[in-house]
Design a protein around this motif. Structure first.
Motif, PDB file in Angstrom:
ATOM      1  N   PHE A   1     -11.722  59.834 -10.588  1.00  0.00           N
ATOM      2  CA  PHE A   1     -10.622  60.146  -9.671  1.00  0.00           C
ATOM      3  C   PHE A   1     -10.676  59.234  -8.451  1.00  0.00           C
ATOM      4  CE2 PHE A   1      -8.538  63.157  -6.609  1.00  0.00           C
ATOM      5  CZ  PHE A   1      -7.339  63.352  -7.297  1.00  0.00           C
ATOM      6  N   ALA A   2     -11.853  59.092  -7.880  1.00  0.00           N
ATOM      7  CA  ALA A   2     -12.035  58.227  -6.708  1.00  0.00           C
ATOM      8  C   ALA A   2     -11.680  56.783  -7.035  1.00  0.00           C
ATOM      9  CB  ALA A   2     -13.470  58.321  -6.200  1.00  0.00           C
ATOM     10  N   GLU A   3     -12.116  56.300  -8.193  1.00  0.00           N
ATOM     11  CA  GLU A   3     -11.802  54.926  -8.581  1.00  0.00           C
ATOM     12  C   GLU A   3     -10.295  54.720  -8.707  1.00  0.00           C
ATOM     13  OE1 GLU A   3     -14.052  54.285 -12.175  1.00  0.00           O
ATOM     14  OE2 GLU A   3     -15.927  53.960 -11.050  1.00  0.00           O
ATOM     15  N   LYS A   4      -9.609  55.688  -9.312  1.00  0.00           N
ATOM     16  CA  LYS A   4      -8.154  55.595  -9.472  1.00  0.00           C
ATOM     17  C   LYS A   4      -7.458  55.551  -8.117  1.00  0.00           C
ATOM     18  CE  LYS A   4      -4.279  56.924 -12.025  1.00  0.00           C
ATOM     19  NZ  LYS A   4      -3.756  55.928 -12.907  1.00  0.00           N
ATOM     20  N   LEU A   5      -7.997  56.294  -7.156  1.00  0.00           N
ATOM     21  CA  LEU A   5      -7.388  56.355  -5.821  1.00  0.00           C
ATOM     22  C   LEU A   5      -7.910  55.268  -4.873  1.00  0.00           C
ATOM     23  CD1 LEU A   5      -7.423  60.209  -5.283  1.00  0.00           C
ATOM     24  CD2 LEU A   5      -5.504  58.781  -6.027  1.00  0.00           C
TER      25      LEU A   5
ATOM     26  N   ALA B   1      -0.748  73.160 -11.520  1.00  0.00           N
ATOM     27  CA  ALA B   1      -2.215  73.106 -11.475  1.00  0.00           C
ATOM     28  C   ALA B   1      -2.717  73.556 -10.110  1.00  0.00           C
ATOM     29  CB  ALA B   1      -2.707  71.695 -11.781  1.00  0.00           C
ATOM     30  N   ILE B   2      -2.068  73.113  -9.056  1.00  0.00           N
ATOM     31  CA  ILE B   2      -2.465  73.510  -7.702  1.00  0.00           C
ATOM     32  C   ILE B   2      -2.259  75.014  -7.513  1.00  0.00           C
ATOM     33  CG2 ILE B   2      -1.901  73.266  -5.247  1.00  0.00           C
ATOM     34  CD1 ILE B   2      -1.240  70.289  -5.913  1.00  0.00           C
TER      35      ILE B   2
ATOM     36  N   MET C   1      -1.623  69.856   1.408  1.00  0.00           N
ATOM     37  CA  MET C   1      -2.596  69.934   0.330  1.00  0.00           C
ATOM     38  C   MET C   1      -3.982  70.074   0.951  1.00  0.00           C
ATOM     39  SD  MET C   1      -3.503  67.149  -2.670  1.00  0.00           S
ATOM     40  CE  MET C   1      -1.927  67.263  -3.460  1.00  0.00           C
ATOM     41  N   ASP C   2      -4.785  70.912   0.315  1.00  0.00           N
ATOM     42  CA  ASP C   2      -6.149  71.106   0.785  1.00  0.00           C
ATOM     43  C   ASP C   2      -7.118  70.638  -0.298  1.00  0.00           C
ATOM     44  OD1 ASP C   2      -5.922  73.067  -1.154  1.00  0.00           O
ATOM     45  OD2 ASP C   2      -6.234  74.735   0.210  1.00  0.00           O
ATOM     46  N   GLY C   3      -8.401  70.852  -0.066  1.00  0.00           N
ATOM     47  CA  GLY C   3      -9.415  70.410  -1.017  1.00  0.00           C
ATOM     48  C   GLY C   3      -9.268  71.043  -2.381  1.00  0.00           C
ATOM     49  N   LEU C   4      -8.856  72.309  -2.409  1.00  0.00           N
ATOM     50  CA  LEU C   4      -8.644  72.991  -3.669  1.00  0.00           C
ATOM     51  C   LEU C   4      -7.500  72.343  -4.445  1.00  0.00           C
ATOM     52  CD1 LEU C   4      -9.602  75.370  -5.388  1.00  0.00           C
ATOM     53  CD2 LEU C   4      -7.922  76.790  -4.214  1.00  0.00           C
ATOM     54  N   GLY C   5      -6.474  71.925  -3.731  1.00  0.00           N
ATOM     55  CA  GLY C   5      -5.360  71.228  -4.371  1.00  0.00           C
ATOM     56  C   GLY C   5      -5.787  69.893  -4.954  1.00  0.00           C
ATOM     57  N   VAL C   6      -6.626  69.173  -4.222  1.00  0.00           N
ATOM     58  CA  VAL C   6      -7.141  67.895  -4.711  1.00  0.00           C
ATOM     59  C   VAL C   6      -7.953  68.129  -5.984  1.00  0.00           C
ATOM     60  CG1 VAL C   6      -8.699  65.972  -4.200  1.00  0.00           C
ATOM     61  CG2 VAL C   6      -7.121  66.791  -2.447  1.00  0.00           C
TER      62      VAL C   6
ATOM     63  N   VAL D   1      -5.644  68.829  -8.954  1.00  0.00           N
ATOM     64  CA  VAL D   1      -5.020  67.615  -9.488  1.00  0.00           C
ATOM     65  C   VAL D   1      -6.034  66.850 -10.335  1.00  0.00           C
ATOM     66  CG1 VAL D   1      -3.994  65.380  -8.891  1.00  0.00           C
ATOM     67  CG2 VAL D   1      -3.334  67.432  -7.621  1.00  0.00           C
ATOM     68  N   ARG D   2      -7.251  66.725  -9.832  1.00  0.00           N
ATOM     69  CA  ARG D   2      -8.293  65.990 -10.559  1.00  0.00           C
ATOM     70  C   ARG D   2      -8.611  66.653 -11.895  1.00  0.00           C
ATOM     71  NH1 ARG D   2     -13.508  66.725 -11.288  1.00  0.00           N
ATOM     72  NH2 ARG D   2     -13.820  68.243  -9.612  1.00  0.00           N
ATOM     73  N   ILE D   3      -8.793  67.964 -11.875  1.00  0.00           N
ATOM     74  CA  ILE D   3      -9.118  68.681 -13.105  1.00  0.00           C
ATOM     75  C   ILE D   3      -7.945  68.629 -14.080  1.00  0.00           C
ATOM     76  CG2 ILE D   3      -9.592  70.986 -14.052  1.00  0.00           C
ATOM     77  CD1 ILE D   3     -11.338  71.430 -11.513  1.00  0.00           C
ATOM     78  N   ASN D   4      -6.731  68.765 -13.562  1.00  0.00           N
ATOM     79  CA  ASN D   4      -5.544  68.680 -14.407  1.00  0.00           C
ATOM     80  C   ASN D   4      -5.456  67.310 -15.092  1.00  0.00           C
ATOM     81  OD1 ASN D   4      -2.989  69.925 -15.298  1.00  0.00           O
ATOM     82  ND2 ASN D   4      -2.068  68.237 -14.168  1.00  0.00           N
ATOM     83  N   ALA D   5      -5.938  66.273 -14.403  1.00  0.00           N
ATOM     84  CA  ALA D   5      -5.944  64.916 -14.962  1.00  0.00           C
ATOM     85  C   ALA D   5      -7.155  64.691 -15.871  1.00  0.00           C
ATOM     86  CB  ALA D   5      -5.939  63.890 -13.839  1.00  0.00           C
ATOM     87  N   ASP D   6      -8.018  65.698 -15.978  1.00  0.00           N
ATOM     88  CA  ASP D   6      -9.222  65.618 -16.817  1.00  0.00           C
ATOM     89  C   ASP D   6     -10.103  64.435 -16.408  1.00  0.00           C
ATOM     90  OD1 ASP D   6     -10.911  66.583 -18.826  1.00  0.00           O
ATOM     91  OD2 ASP D   6     -10.050  65.251 -20.325  1.00  0.00           O
ATOM     92  N   MET D   7     -10.379  64.359 -15.102  1.00  0.00           N
ATOM     93  CA  MET D   7     -11.177  63.261 -14.564  1.00  0.00           C
ATOM     94  C   MET D   7     -12.378  63.803 -13.807  1.00  0.00           C
ATOM     95  SD  MET D   7      -8.125  60.873 -13.020  1.00  0.00           S
ATOM     96  CE  MET D   7      -8.747  59.235 -13.307  1.00  0.00           C
TER      97      MET D   7
END
Length: 74
Positions: free
Chosen positions: A20-24, A62-63, A1-6, A9-15
């Motif tokens: 996103f950082a808090e969740k992780l 999403a990725i 996974m690269d930055g685009l994949g991250v 995932v974040r956008i797909n989660a609508d965050m």
């Protein structure tokens, strides 16, 4: 996974990056650096993402959509 994949995932989660950082349980700055390509995605971050968001078809799609979009933009 690269930055685009991250980012996908974040956008797909609508965050936001902060949410996103808090969740992780990482810093928002780390997410920003990873998404911009200035930091690599560590194995630990990949594990945290998989634990928090799974690796289901919606995440994979999403990725893939993000990667396809980047190819079209070139």
């Amino acid at each position: 996974m690269d930055g685009l994949g991250v980012m996908a995932v974040r956008i797909n989660a609508d965050m936001t990056q902060v949410e996103f950082a808090e969740k992780l349980r990482v810093s928002p700055a780390l997410i920003s650096l990873v998404e911009s390509g200035r930091r690599t995605v560590t194995e630990e971050l990949q594990v945290r993402i998989a634990q928090a968001f799974g690796t289901g078809p919606d995440v994979i799609q999403a990725i893939e959509r993000a990667r396809d979009s980047k190819k079209l933009a070139l």
